[in-house]
Motif scaffolding. Sequence first.
Motif: not given
Lengths: 708, 186
Positions: A268, A309-311, B11, B14-17, B19, B22, B61-62
């Motif tokens: 990220e 990052r999506r939290l 960090g 959550g999760e990494a956005a 990459d 899109s 979540d994404e």
Amino acid sequence: MRVLTLVLVAVLWGARAGAAEDTSDLEGLLDEAVVSSASKVSEAASTAPATATIVSGDELRRYGVRTLEEALNFLALGAAAETTLGGSQVGMRGVLLAGDSGNHVLLLLDGHVVNEAWNGTAHFGRGAGIPIEIVDHVEVILGPGSVLYGSNAMLGVVNVVTKRARDYAGLHLTLEGETQWAGRASVGYAREFTLAGESAGVVAQAEYHHAQGPSFEFGPQSYGIDAVTGRPKVFGADGAANGVWGGTSGDSLYGYGPAGYLRFRAGELELALRGSFYKRWTPYQYGNFDDARGFEQDRTVTADLRWSRRLSPAFQLALRGYADLFDYERLAPIAAAEDCSRGQQRGCVYDVRGLSQGGGLEAVLSFDALHDSRFVTFLGVEARLRRVYSDGGYFDDLSFSSAPSMFEYARLEGAAAAYLEEQVRPWSWLAASAGARFDYDERFGTHLSPRAAASVSAWKDGVIKVVYAEAFRAPTANEVYYADANAQVASSELKPEGVRSIEASVEQRVGAQRLLLGGFRSWWNDLVSRVPLTAEEIREAQARGELDSSVLGSVYQFRNLAVIDNYGGNLRFEGSLLQKKVRYGLDATLAWARSGGGDQARELEGAPFAFGNARVAYEHGPAVPTVALAVSYASRRLAIGGGDLHAPAQTVFRLNLSGALPFLTSLSYRLTGSYSLADRGAVAVGPLRGELVPARAWRVSLGLGYDH
Amino acid sequence: MALVVAALLAGALGEAAADEASVPVPLQVDLLSKVVAYDRNLPKRAGGKVVTLVVTKPGSDESRGVGAQAKAALAGKETLAELPHEVIAVSFAGAPALAAACKEHKASLVYVAPGFSDEEIAALAQALEEQELMTVAARVRYVEKGLMLGFDLVGGKPKLVFSLKQASRQGVSLSAKVLALMTVLQ
């Protein structure tokens, strides 16, 4: 009429030919532009809160475009660059602010502001320092854009988006040459890989370009007597005192420098580094005629580190840190005593430097209320610290061993901003947004920039859009702090320039064809102008100690004085035939713009009332050259610095052939020819400003590329 | 330094956005609705109704967000290829369970939201291979891992990426004219 008939026949024939399985609808959808600059999220351009178009990397390659100014002139809607020997000046929608060094357009590179912090300068020619091979696409957002970006986004925003590693993988070499004369070499490399279990990629490109000449005839302009020496004025480096400016230019028209860009991504995190050096001069710049010792140069280093990052289902956070170093110098040898300081009877050297160093942090938090992107709130905060420095003056000679600079200033400035925007898409046919950005800056105080927009998909493949937006340009360090005890009073009370704009557009797609019609109206206020002081104001400044007591001649100050009234319309028609083997487009803008009001209303220098471009390309396949023809047009316009002198309409034709070399498919070629109908540009040159700058008629260039 | 600290702190959450650049989900759905209309075997496969399953990864979540967007956009398509259309949201509970759900609902389309690992995608693709349906990936790299149709963004415009091998296995037939508009993976 005959041309229109032929076009209609081609369109209908194309439709009939595919009637058995009509893929035109799918082709049209695949040409839908997706932009990220209008809202800082990825969205279809048709529903973005601005008139947003793109120039793709394929189009840049297809039409042999090598610079942003060419991209704007040949391929973009609503933007035009007045290109002269000395560089380019960019206008949009009929408004061009002559001599602004591009500081009314916000130029971004992958979202990083390119406009430097000292003068807000952004180059759109070779000086941009962005190797064209690395460009994935260019987003052109017309109209005020300060709601997300702050200062400089008055005319619009141009965001250059670079390629991903997966789309540029391998080694790439480019060699180019152009008549009269220019050369360029470029090397690029990109690769995807895994780093500590995370997907990663690197993209890098470096280039070196050098342009020299050609020669042009200037003048003669009979100026006469030097007011200081009483003898015919000297204009040349050879010291010949005949009072005449002009001649055949030699080595003083040049431009060269290296540039490089690297983007590294791991998981990220993303890091981008850019460096460039650009040195140039022209025969008619300030100072001696055709003196190759003169130069302007920029040195730039920038860094950008970002993380996202999506939290949670509702929250996403993006952080960015950036740093910029910029160094500008202009040096002009001057042989004439009257253009130098008192006592410099044998001439002088005018030298000015401007530096900016700074950096900042930005955080953007998005809140997705329903977790499905229908109601999203963006909150952004930004803090910056910058140091600006400038000095300069008239030195006796190139050794700079005489008295110190006439002016010098250094400031450490802080700035902060917060912006809030709500984006709603409650139904598939409606997209709306509203927001505002609040800027605070030690240099000018505070400013609020709102925007509201809505787009409605009112019928099949049709979109109606309305936008209201405001933007500002912070006064530059030079405008606020520059002071010269003999000729200029500092302007510490300068306010930002402002613009308000309202626009409406209709976009309709029919199969693979797309039509956009729009109208706009803008009001500009508090534009910074350099105005002469009255005798009383001079006395008051002398009493305050800001001016030398023995001042003779004019004294100036930057003030918020000018206004501009502007309205007009845009048209874009583009499409494809034969399953995209044939692509074409037409962009046209008609605009009325006047500075001042009532009896004082005046055309804007350099701003055409009608401009646009048209293009057509045929791309059969790898075995056959791609043929592309583009033409750009700018109507007759008031010359920059020329009083009532007008430049003729300019039409430039561009023909480009490109493809892979037979039997050597890793090697490619590009053969480009350009022809300009008008032999003069819209800048008045010389001490009498009595003539227009010459323009090159023909250019032919050949490029070879290697991709491994 | 402040940026690094903030990143380290956040960090943990959550999760990494994503990459990958899109294509907006509504545009993905518009493109998908055009492509399926060209599938010559769809009417036979679908019977009287096209059923689309939107598959999301629990805990992502994404995945949930994109899945919700896709479901809403697909629900707006009352017909696909001139056939009645129904959308069903499914939370991934393993490849065999998904295969069973596809059979139960007689799915013709399976839209796979982001958030899945490469191994999960490969297992999912293998589990669905025996069924005649079109798998659609929100992320183009899923096509490289076994799904059939994906969306990429290059030059600021959407691109369709299509696995011909997967299509021939699962009874999806597009003409050469339509395939010419896509990036085809053999």
